[in-house]
Write an enzyme that holds these catalytic residues in place. Structure first.
Site, short mmCIF file in Angstrom:
data_model
loop_
_atom_site.label_atom_id
_atom_site.label_comp_id
_atom_site.label_asym_id
_atom_site.label_seq_id
_atom_site.Cartn_x
_atom_site.Cartn_y
_atom_site.Cartn_z
N SER A 110 5.31 -29.22 13.16
CA SER A 110 4.12 -29.55 13.96
C SER A 110 4.11 -28.77 15.27
O SER A 110 4.13 -27.55 15.26
CB SER A 110 4.05 -31.07 14.17
OG SER A 110 2.78 -31.46 14.60
N ASP A 130 0.81 -32.00 7.90
CA ASP A 130 1.81 -32.02 8.96
C ASP A 130 3.22 -32.28 8.40
O ASP A 130 3.43 -33.23 7.65
CB ASP A 130 1.45 -33.11 9.97
CG ASP A 130 2.27 -33.01 11.24
OD1 ASP A 130 3.48 -33.26 11.18
OD2 ASP A 130 1.68 -32.71 12.29
#
Length: 798
Positions: free
Chosen positions: A74, A223
């Site tokens: 991320s 993610d």
């Protein structure tokens, strides 16, 4: 002969001894360099908290700790990926500090970057919904909250060259790198080590329901924090360094034990964080040869990128408290390394003219492809820079239809030239906005706005808004077609109905005051043509038919005799204006908010001519009716701008009007149609006789100061107005008594001031204000308001 052989043998032995002696001497003076440890840096996810990663890296650099490999999830993938590509820690800090980065990550085109022509203004909505209609005309909610076209464009612009240089192999970067993504269908984390660097980074930060997924190797990924937020295991599997430094930004966010007794709302508010940020302590860490850095940023929101300084400071401070431990584990006798030199100019040059072609997805018709190309790259024969292309690209993004664009730069495998690829997905969505305002005066109203588009050779937009309340009601219907030519232009038509009932604009909480019983009805139907004048300005020609109606019922005090005795009498009137109007408008608007702006500039210059038939019926002791033609012109110039000073924001506003408008039969009708200046936010909700005149100069200043947070403001403002014409020296005069003065004389000056506390919330501004007008009936007004006080335009005023 034998003697010669003996001599040669002695010479050979002597030479060998000398050589051996020199070799031994050399070996004793230089030892071969010691092989140092390899270090792998693991950067966790954490959204905005990942800003702290940058200063952790800076401290490691300062103390000479090498970074040989990076794995990131991320926000850790953004920082780690850019650092591995060759950007320095200082350049990363500048990148994160840039206000534009916060716009990219939030999906908003900065107001300074928006193309004013074709931009669609925000209304008074509290929330917007996108309702999609599919092939069977069913409705479904769009789950993606933040469009990624702007983010993809800017990440790709800074990384596409490097991807080409390394032949799309992340092991060939300055620092070998892996981005961690999640395949939610196979329910596992994947380490991405090849392909476009931008795709890997974007996939790693694709938070479900927030960002759209990314397709990598024919798989849709999200993610990486869903399954592996601290990818120590991937670091060891992929690179197996001698030492791992794991930096975790979510170390203090998770509950230590099951939250049986925690507040229900607290648990609800953290659900998405629990899903996305899998912050289990990495079991793969070896306490003897690895180190764990749990940066204490739990007080900060993963979605708020504004506290850059604070997060950088925390990363720096914490890394310095732990650096002795890092050095000890690394080894104090280990060789230290120096930070890498900058390669910024070779990685990203926004002015370099290298892009020769704009490539589009296959889902567009010929006319649609022509439209997009003409907007983004009007001159196809010349190469363009990324900044050149961004001008047109931002024009697309400024329109709601194109909010689901995807864009990236790439090298064509055939001609090796860089190109810009844009995917435009058919936007089968109805945009629905719902909102309004709630006020302590009876001026609250609901607001609803709908909009949908039809994209052919032109972009055709149909929109409808409606507002309703006790004081104000309105409907506006508009159709506009945007054409992408060498000089872009649009053709449009609109219908507007406005209705104001000033008798209902009474106080709900504070002291009641006498209200003017005036009911205004405005109607307009017309057309317009607009074109761009550069990036910031728009030029519009307009014309149409209007029919207005004012009904009023006022109590006047009438003198009975010369002794001063007065009696009250009702003036009941009905005043109609029907006619044509045409005009020109030149405008630019970069204000950051529709109401209570504190950044940007608004400039507006207009001129119009009005052909009007005035019909009125008035009853006051007897009935009077008349019908006359009244024609006039109005020229206006308006200016508003905000300057960010060291301790506060200064706002400056000016408004000048010049017209040959003349008084009609009654004072209320004359005032109702006269040019007017609205000094304060609530000025359109009161009917006063001040700040009106055919020719006037007006303006004011605002002082705005942030309190506690950037969204909480104190605003102080004052305004002055002067005209050369007053319609009545006494407000009780039924027939206007027109008097001429010089500008800035005592008789022609009026003032207004206000103090307000404002909080800019996600649904709009919350404000409490005290206002003063120089007119007796409005000396002091209090107003508490939630949301935007919005009225559709009145054609005779604007």
């Amino acid at each position: 002969m034998r003697t010669l052989q003996i001599i040669l043998c002695y010479l050979f032995l002597f030479t060998s001894l000398v050589t051996f002696s020199q070799s031994s001497s050399d070996n004793s003076q230089s030892t071969p360099p010691k092989k140092r440890k390899t270090v792998g840096l693991v950067l966790s996810g954490g959204g905005a908290k990942g800003i702290a990663h940058i200063t952790v890296i800076k401290v490691l650099e300062e103390y000479g700790i090498p970074i040989d490999y990076i794995t990131g999830t991320s926000m850790g993938a953004i920082v780690g990926g850019f650092y591995a590509a060759g950007y320095t820690s200082d350049e990363l800090e500048l990148f994160i500090r840039d206000p534009l980065f916060q716009d990219w990550i939030s999906g908003k085109v900065n107001i300074e970057d928006q193309f004013y022509f074709g931009r669609q203004e925000r209304g008074a909505e509290w929330v917007n919904f996108n309702i999609e209609y599919d092939s069977i005309y069913g409705l479904s909610w769009d789950p993606t909250m933040i469009p990624t076209g702007l983010l993809n464009y800017n990440l790709s612009a800074r990384l596409y060259k490097r991807s080409k240089e390394i032949n799309y192999d992340f092991d060939s970067l300055d620092i070998p790198f892996r981005a961690v993504v999640s395949d939610i269908f196979e329910r596992k984390a994947i380490a991405v080590g090849k392909g476009e660097l931008m795709n890997a980074i974007r996939g790693s930060m694709a938070v479900p329901l927030i960002f759209s997924p990314v397709k990598i190797d024919d798989k849709y990924v999200y993610d990486g924090g869903i399954y592996n937020n601290i990818p120590v295991d991937i670091m060891k599997e992929e690179f197996n360094p001698d030492m791992v430094i794991a930096v975790n930004l979510g170390a203090h966010d998770m509950f230590e034990e099951y939250p049986y007794d925690r507040d229900e709302e607290l648990v609800k508010g953290n659900v998405l964080k629990f899903i996305v940020m899998n912050n289990v302590y990495p079991k793969d860490l070896d306490d003897k040869k690895d180190i764990y850095l749990g940066v204490p940023v739990d007080e900060y929101s993963a979605a708020d990128f504004t506290p850059v300084d604070s997060l950088l400071a925390i990363g720096d401070r914490f890394a310095r408290t732990m650096i002795d431990s890092v050095v000890k584990v690394y080894g104090e006798d280990q060789p230290k390394v120096k930070p890498r030199p900058s390669r910024f100019n070779s990685l990203f040059d926004p002015d370099e003219k290298v892009i020769s072609h704009v490539d589009l997805g296959d889902n567009l018709s010929f006319g649609q492809r022509l439209f997009v190309r003409n907007i983004v790259k009007p001159n196809r024969r010349k190469k363009a820079s990324m900044d050149d292309l961004y001008n047109g690209y931002s024009m697309l993004l400024s329109n709601n239809y194109f909010n689901n664009l995807d864009a990236y730069f790439y090298y064509d495998s055939l001609d090796e030239d860089p190109k810009l690829h844009i995917d435009v997905f058919p936007n089968k969505k109805v945009r629905l906005g719902v909102g309004g305002n709630i006020a302590s005066r009876n001026i609250g109203q609901f607001y609803i706005n709908t909009q949908f588009n039809v994209f052919t050779r032109s972009l055709n937009t149909v929109s409808l808004n409606a507002m309703g309340g006790s004081f104000y009601n309105s409907v506006k219907f508009e159709v506009e077609s945007l054409y992408a030519k060498q000089l872009p232009f649009s053709l449009g038509a609109e219908f507007i109905h406005n209705r104001w009932n000033y008798a209902n604009a009474s106080e709900l909480i504070f002291e009641k005051r006498n209200s003017l019983n005036v009911l205004r009805k405005d109607n307009y139907f017309g057309g317009k043509i607009s074109t761009a004048m550069g990036r910031k300005f728009k030029f519009t020609g307009f014309g149409g038919y209007f029919w207005n109606n004012d009904n009023y019922d006022q109590v006047y005090l009438v003198d009975v005799d010369s002794s001063g005795t007065q009696v009250s009498a009702n003036l009941i009137g009905h005043d109609k204006h029907n006619g044509l109007t045409t005009g020109l408008l030149w405008e630019s608007n970069t204000l950051n908010r529709k109401q209570f702006a504190d950044e940007g500039r608004h400039v507006k210059v207009s001129g119009k001519y009005i052909w009007s038939e005035n019909i009125y019926d008035i009853f006051f002791t007897q009935k009077t009716s008349a019908n006359e033609d009244r024609n006039w012109y109005t020229l206006q110039a308006q200016y508003e701008e905000y300057f960010n000073l060291k301790f506060l924001t200064l706002g400056v506003r000016g408004h000048a009007t010049w017209s040959n408008y003349e008084a009609s039969f009654s004072t209320p009708s004359t005032l109702a149609n006269s040019p007017i200046y609205y000094p304060l936010v609530d000025s359109k909700t009161i009917f006063n006789s001040s700040f009106r005149g055919p020719r006037f100069f007006a303006g004011g200043i605002k002082l705005i100061k942030s309190l506690f947070t950037p969204n909480f403001k104190l605003s102080l403002e004052g305004h002055a107005f002067t005209t050369d014409t007053r319609y009545s020296s006494d407000k009780n005069e039924i027939i206007p008594n027109v008097k001429k003065y010089t500008f800035f004389s005592k008789e022609t000056m009026d003032y207004a001031s206000s103090a307000a506390l404002i909080y800019h919330s996600p649904i709009g501004p919350l404000s409490i204000s005290a206002s003063h007008y120089s007119e007796d009936d409005f000396n002091l007004l209090f107003l508490f308001n939630i949301g935007i006080i919005m009225h559709n335009k009145r054609i005779l005023e604007e």
